[in-house]
Write an enzyme that holds these catalytic residues in place. Structure first.
Site, PDB file in Angstrom:
ATOM      1  N   HIS A 104       0.824  -1.195  -0.192  1.00  0.00           N
ATOM      2  CA  HIS A 104      -0.064   0.026   0.016  1.00  0.00           C
ATOM      3  C   HIS A 104       0.832   1.152  -0.021  1.00  0.00           C
ATOM      4  O   HIS A 104       0.850   2.136  -0.860  1.00  0.00           O
ATOM      5  CB  HIS A 104      -0.720   0.051   1.153  1.00  0.00           C
ATOM      6  CG  HIS A 104      -2.018   1.279   1.285  1.00  0.00           C
ATOM      7  ND1 HIS A 104      -2.990   0.960   1.034  1.00  0.00           N
ATOM      8  CD2 HIS A 104      -1.773   2.364   1.652  1.00  0.00           C
ATOM      9  CE1 HIS A 104      -3.650   2.146   1.099  1.00  0.00           C
ATOM     10  NE2 HIS A 104      -2.960   3.227   1.682  1.00  0.00           N
ATOM     11  N   GLU A 105       1.951   1.444   0.989  1.00  0.00           N
ATOM     12  CA  GLU A 105       2.403   2.724   1.173  1.00  0.00           C
ATOM     13  C   GLU A 105       3.494   2.786  -0.211  1.00  0.00           C
ATOM     14  O   GLU A 105       4.023   3.776  -0.567  1.00  0.00           O
ATOM     15  CB  GLU A 105       3.423   2.771   2.377  1.00  0.00           C
ATOM     16  CG  GLU A 105       2.431   2.520   3.652  1.00  0.00           C
ATOM     17  CD  GLU A 105       1.363   3.289   3.594  1.00  0.00           C
ATOM     18  OE1 GLU A 105       1.355   4.457   3.169  1.00  0.00           O
ATOM     19  OE2 GLU A 105       0.350   3.260   4.292  1.00  0.00           O
ATOM     20  N   HIS A 141       1.644   4.536  -2.798  1.00  0.00           N
ATOM     21  CA  HIS A 141       2.073   5.837  -2.890  1.00  0.00           C
ATOM     22  C   HIS A 141       3.493   6.237  -3.235  1.00  0.00           C
ATOM     23  O   HIS A 141       3.294   7.439  -3.604  1.00  0.00           O
ATOM     24  CB  HIS A 141       1.712   6.097  -1.202  1.00  0.00           C
ATOM     25  CG  HIS A 141       0.200   6.153  -0.900  1.00  0.00           C
ATOM     26  ND1 HIS A 141      -0.711   6.889  -1.471  1.00  0.00           N
ATOM     27  CD2 HIS A 141      -0.523   5.382   0.105  1.00  0.00           C
ATOM     28  CE1 HIS A 141      -1.947   6.669  -0.856  1.00  0.00           C
ATOM     29  NE2 HIS A 141      -1.601   5.751   0.134  1.00  0.00           N
ATOM     30  N   GLU A 157      -4.619   7.485  -3.312  1.00  0.00           N
ATOM     31  CA  GLU A 157      -5.363   6.333  -2.737  1.00  0.00           C
ATOM     32  C   GLU A 157      -5.409   5.189  -3.956  1.00  0.00           C
ATOM     33  O   GLU A 157      -5.205   4.023  -3.600  1.00  0.00           O
ATOM     34  CB  GLU A 157      -6.689   6.512  -1.776  1.00  0.00           C
ATOM     35  CG  GLU A 157      -6.853   5.532  -0.884  1.00  0.00           C
ATOM     36  CD  GLU A 157      -5.946   5.612   0.233  1.00  0.00           C
ATOM     37  OE1 GLU A 157      -5.085   6.347   0.630  1.00  0.00           O
ATOM     38  OE2 GLU A 157      -6.107   4.589   1.006  1.00  0.00           O
TER      39      GLU A 157
END
Lengths: 509, 509
Positions: A269-270, A273, A299
């Site tokens: 997830h990170e 980003h 997101e």
């Protein structure tokens, strides 16, 4: 560009670079606070962050900023600018006007209240005591209502709040989008709940060595194309990504001793980003456009990597062997397919941040509808628990046994962040729509994922999205990339297909 | 204090706290750059540091700073201040006037030149090419000469430079101090060179696991009383200590695979700097006095821990067993006494930063004398190599075979840091003088060190030195603590006693 205008632009660029420098410094002070700053220094550190944030605010609302943005907004001058320059002027002017419209002493009063209310929220959540929290939150709402008047209303009052996080998206559009999404996800969630073919979550239980988790996380990040010469991985209680500058985009994760999937999916997830910010065009460096286009688009990139790639069967076809090698004991009798199914369990649960890919959106829709009721229909803070609980019953079939597990679960409202929640679900919808185009334009997508050849995917995303940074609006991006405006059906299609397969559901008529 | 004055002081304190905040941010940006910032972000990072340093400079030379320091310097107002407040005003005013006296465009030109000259120095050192470096360094010297005129000369021209690093100490005083020191150290170094009783340095050879080095370093730092809740230990190429705020004083070290003493003594050294800043009185936080009193006093605290405690027989009486446990193979046949003697080898060598406790001071005296010749006697940069080499021959009995190992070895001059070197030797002298008092006031000193009971020593230093921060000048501190002005005999006595014992020298007549 005429020479005098060019000179003015150069002077404006110095101001913009200074603003970027302050953001970088504040970003590092925050990062450090959350990754390893010694305990006894944090009180002064927080004050330093506050002081520098105040200086940054002064720059963003300075007379120079007013003068430059006014000058460059004049039609005959504006027409000499490039598209990127026009976007910079537009965004800076918007921010300038928004900030200048509120009297400073009013804003300061609000900032102090918001900090206090966050503390009150912590206590209230701990003690399951909504009544003590209610007057505080009511004052926050009253401030926000007043700010809406200062900022000016276009459309409904709630539109003014949404616009802060996701420009272009209005209540009118979101009502349609969310109701279409809800109408497809609620029945899907019901079918899943009724399905006898449930994945076995117990197979994920085990004890997981931290070093092995870290090793596997680093491996996956390298596979994604995360550039460790332009970033680093650290530990923090809550994982986050922070782009200090495009050559320094850091991520954190949290290693749980009894749960290996937590650190894996937070790294994906990170990492998503971070890939976005690492690959922003170098020409945007030092301008306010060297960041993600919006909360929702940002997101979308984290969720595309975490869920649509990272929770796919193809991904684990390739990487399950590596995982098993790192944790041979836990997974020795677990097949890749069972692992895949169990990381995609769907459960109607109470807590947003623990929700699965499907029901997560229902948690968001509930918050969106409630926020709209507050700002457009006059719903009072006192009435929140009742409305909250009835919507959870309606959309998720469960009733929170306490406000701590219900309306008090999120920090956002206590800090005044109304209008923010929608971004999370928008991220899912953008991601599904982008994935649809990605699959068309990279027909080898599935086999690339299942062979661990992820770099072409990163290249495609860089070319279509990352490099633009904030130089286009979310709707410009989604229309340029996919050829149509935001359409919730892509997410619904994706989720239906995925879960019909996993839960062996009958095709709905 | 009268109310209107009190209000002004409150406003002044806000400015001072803001300045402290900028220093903290810049300190962290630097620390991060040297401990783990990703490579690709460093170019922008350096610009950000430059930008914020410029902002800090603007605050220190702002009209407000001018107005406040002028106001509080007025006798009838100054008399209402506390001693600490008066010192703040005096230091800020001095810094303000010094900075304002140079035209900004002149200073900017110099700052750019200094950065370029550092780069030229790197190349010149690498290529042993003093000739290419000479015109650059000459320009730096010319700027410094010009700055001396702007700043104003009190005493000799070189005094103006010394005053920047070690207020109170003049050429007149230092000439006396250094000549007395030199007259005792040169013969001592000669006796040592002639002694047949040389410690065996080979016993320190080995291969040292990084984790074990780190473990031992952490253990020693805890023993010293370094507070890990108010600091942290990291790695960097060159070890350093940095006080971001008194609750956050960080140190770094460097682990060499073939040398364990390097990381041990750098930890003791930086730990000494850090103990000082961790124990500054909390009332000084947010003022410019929340730092060490001067370069020299700071260095006295690092060297007291590194050399006078850390290289003492008593220290290793206590800790050699722990070291042996961490590196059982290397030291299995080495006695504590042999270890003690070999970490105290004295050698007349070419390179300052590799020098031992004794000859180090001779390296400094050479630099002091040369700097004085440049600024007071008109020695040209062209003549430097010759003067350098002849002084090394005279004081240390060796002639550098190349300029890279001679006049080009240090970075300081290329960055314009003339007057700085003296601080290192002043640190040694202050430390020996303080140690003399410490031994009188803590009669159990030796047995405390040899039993590892180091906290009473830290407490004493806190009480006498650390807590004062910069609220006294170096000479005030040394006279208050030891009852007399700086006296080089304490260092000479200490070194004579130590090395007569280690090298079994005859008492000089």
């Amino acid at each position: 560009m005429e020479q005098p205008i060019l000179d003015q632009w150069t002077a404006f660029s110095v101001l913009l670079a200074k603003i970027s420098g302050y953001r970088e410094a504040i970003g590092l002070l925050h990062w450090d606070l959350r990754t390893g700053a010694p305990r006894k220094g944090t009180e002064i550190r927080s004050k330093t962050i506050g002081m520098l944030s105040g200086e940054l605010f002064k720059l963003e609302t300075s007379p120079e900023m007013g003068r430059f943005t006014e000058l460059f907004s004049q039609p005959e001058i504006n027409s000499q600018l490039t598209d990127v320059q026009r976007k910079i002027v537009k965004d800076c002017r918007k921010e300038y006007e928004r900030s200048k419209s509120i009297p400073p002493e009013k804003y300061e009063e609000y900032a102090i209240l918001a900090a206090q209310t966050e503390t009150m929220w912590e206590t209230a959540k701990e003690n399951n005591d909504f009544a003590s929290f209610e007057p505080w939150l009511s004052r926050i709402v009253a401030f926000k209502q007043e700010f809406i008047d200062y900022w000016g209303v276009k459309g409904t009052r709630y539109d003014t709040l949404l616009d802060m996080y996701e420009p272009d998206l209005t209540v009118e559009k979101l009502d349609d989008i969310f109701s279409r999404l809800r109408s497809r996800l609620v029945p899907l969630a019901e079918q899943i709940a009724a399905s006898p073919n449930k994945p076995n979550g117990d197979i994920l239980n085990g004890t997981f060595d931290k070093e092995a988790q870290e090793k596997f996380g680093l491996f996956i990040l390298k596979q994604m194309g995360y550039d460790f010469d332009a970033g680093r991985l650290d530990e923090s209680v809550h994982p986050f990504a922070t782009g200090l500058n495009p050559g320094d985009v850091r991520i954190t994760t949290n290693y749980l001793p009894d749960n290996v999937t937590s650190s894996i999916f937070s790294s994906l997830h990170e990492g998503g980003h971070a890939l976005y910010e690492q690959n922003i065009d170098k020409n945007l460096v030092g301008t306010p456009l060297a960041q993600g286009a919006s909360m929702g688009i940002h997101e979308s990139q984290s969720r595309l990597w975490e869920n649509m790639i990272g929770r796919s069967r193809e991904f684990w076809h390739r990487y399950y062997g590596d995982l098993k090698q790192n944790f041979p004991e836990t997974f020795k009798d677990v097949e890749a397919e069972d692992f895949y199914r169990s990381i995609n369990r769907v459960e109607n649960s109470l807590i947003r941040i623990e929700a699965d890919e499907l029901t997560y959106n229902l948690h968001i829709i509930i918050r969106y509808e409630i926020e709209k009721l507050i700002f457009n229909e006059g719903l009072t803070v006192k009435e929140l628990p009742e409305v909250w609980n009835s919507k959870y019953k309606e959309y998720l079939g469960i009733t929170p046994p306490s406000d701590s597990l219900g309306v008090l679960q999120d920090v956002h409202w206590s800090g005044g962040d109304f209008g923010y929640f929608a971004s999370y679900s928008l991220g899912n919808m953008y991601a599904a729509q982008i994935l649809h185009t990605l699959r068309k334009e990279l027909p080898e997508f599935d086999s690339q994922v299942s062979s661990g050849n992820l770099l072409p995917i990163k290249e495609w995303l860089t070319d279509k999205i990352y490099r633009y940074g904030m130089s286009e609006t979310p709707s410009q991006i989604i229309e340029r990339v996919t050829g149509e405006p935001l359409n919730p059906d892509y997410l619904a299609d994706y989720l239906e297909a995925k879960y019909r397969d996993i839960y062996h559901l009958e095709q709905a008529e």
